[in-house]
Design an enzyme around this catalytic site. Sequence first.
Site, mmCIF file in Angstrom:
data_model
loop_
_atom_site.group_PDB
_atom_site.id
_atom_site.type_symbol
_atom_site.label_atom_id
_atom_site.label_comp_id
_atom_site.label_asym_id
_atom_site.label_seq_id
_atom_site.Cartn_x
_atom_site.Cartn_y
_atom_site.Cartn_z
ATOM 1 N N CYS A 1 -24.900 -7.840 -13.948
ATOM 2 C CA CYS A 1 -25.438 -6.515 -13.627
ATOM 3 C C CYS A 1 -26.609 -6.566 -12.652
ATOM 4 C CB CYS A 1 -25.828 -5.776 -14.908
ATOM 5 S SG CYS A 1 -27.251 -6.450 -15.772
ATOM 6 N N ASP B 1 -25.746 -12.152 -18.035
ATOM 7 C CA ASP B 1 -26.931 -11.394 -17.649
ATOM 8 C C ASP B 1 -28.110 -12.342 -17.712
ATOM 9 O OD1 ASP B 1 -28.591 -9.324 -16.911
ATOM 10 O OD2 ASP B 1 -28.403 -8.197 -18.776
#
Length: 308
Positions: free
Chosen positions: A266, A225
């Site tokens: 994500c 991330d």
Amino acid sequence: MRHFLDINQTPAADLRAMLDEARRIKTARAGQPRGARDAELALDGHVVALVFEKPSTRTRVSFDVGARQMGAETLVLTGSEMQLGHGESIADTARVLSRFVDLIMIRTFSEATLRELAENASVPVINGLTDRSHPCQIMADIQTFEEHRGPITGKKVVWSGDGNNVCASFIHAAGKLGFDMVFTGPEAFDPDAAFIAEARGHGARVEIERDPIAAVAGADLVVTDTWLSMHDDASAREARHALLAPYQVNEALMQAAGPDALFMHCLPAHRGEEVTDSVMDGPQSVVFDEAENRLHAQKAIMRWCLGR
């Protein structure tokens, strides 16, 4: 009434039912225009409030489109419009919204805000993200993994970089759904030890390995991330980059993981920082399937919350 606040607070059987429902929903919509309503209007006549204290692209669009496809009306509210917790208490806001809507999704900063809203609402509340966790994202991630590789139970997931809120929800899921989890990153960014202990208490194998090459050996999935919060200043950026640079997901790391390992992020991604273009756009990347599945997973979550 069912709230969806965190994966570790949701029964494993219910998580599995939602994942199965998400897959069914996606299959049923294959080939339809985005604006077409579902054949089964599970939320027809319902009103869904979407509350955003934090900016959002995927969460806002996927919840809004998903609710509309199921026949619901949506009401999008920002923190500045509502003065959430400032002009009116969070508890009173929960009580008022519950008189007008059937379901509340909130994307906020503090875990305490989410909890107070849920404790005082008389309709279900969904955690769209807090600084502590991001359960909706992980439901989409698991759906994506299982589309490509089958059941996640017994598989090895490696998180590289910052043990943030998304990582926390992955650890929660390991404890509930029975897969192994390895965190690799600098000690300063370790995930919450309590989350690790809880997952281990459910029988999951959760480990910390400082060497990223060793960590990804035998991985079925590599995840990262962004290294930066949207609120970090320039000095924080430099300090974080220096610590996290060895944990960039690049071709060498994915080679060490092996050709069958998938890559997820994500989004939004800072290309060239936590991940390289060659990995993001490479054959092991499923990031855009992952983004799409936010829609289907969250539709299943909304249906579960409303008993549909």
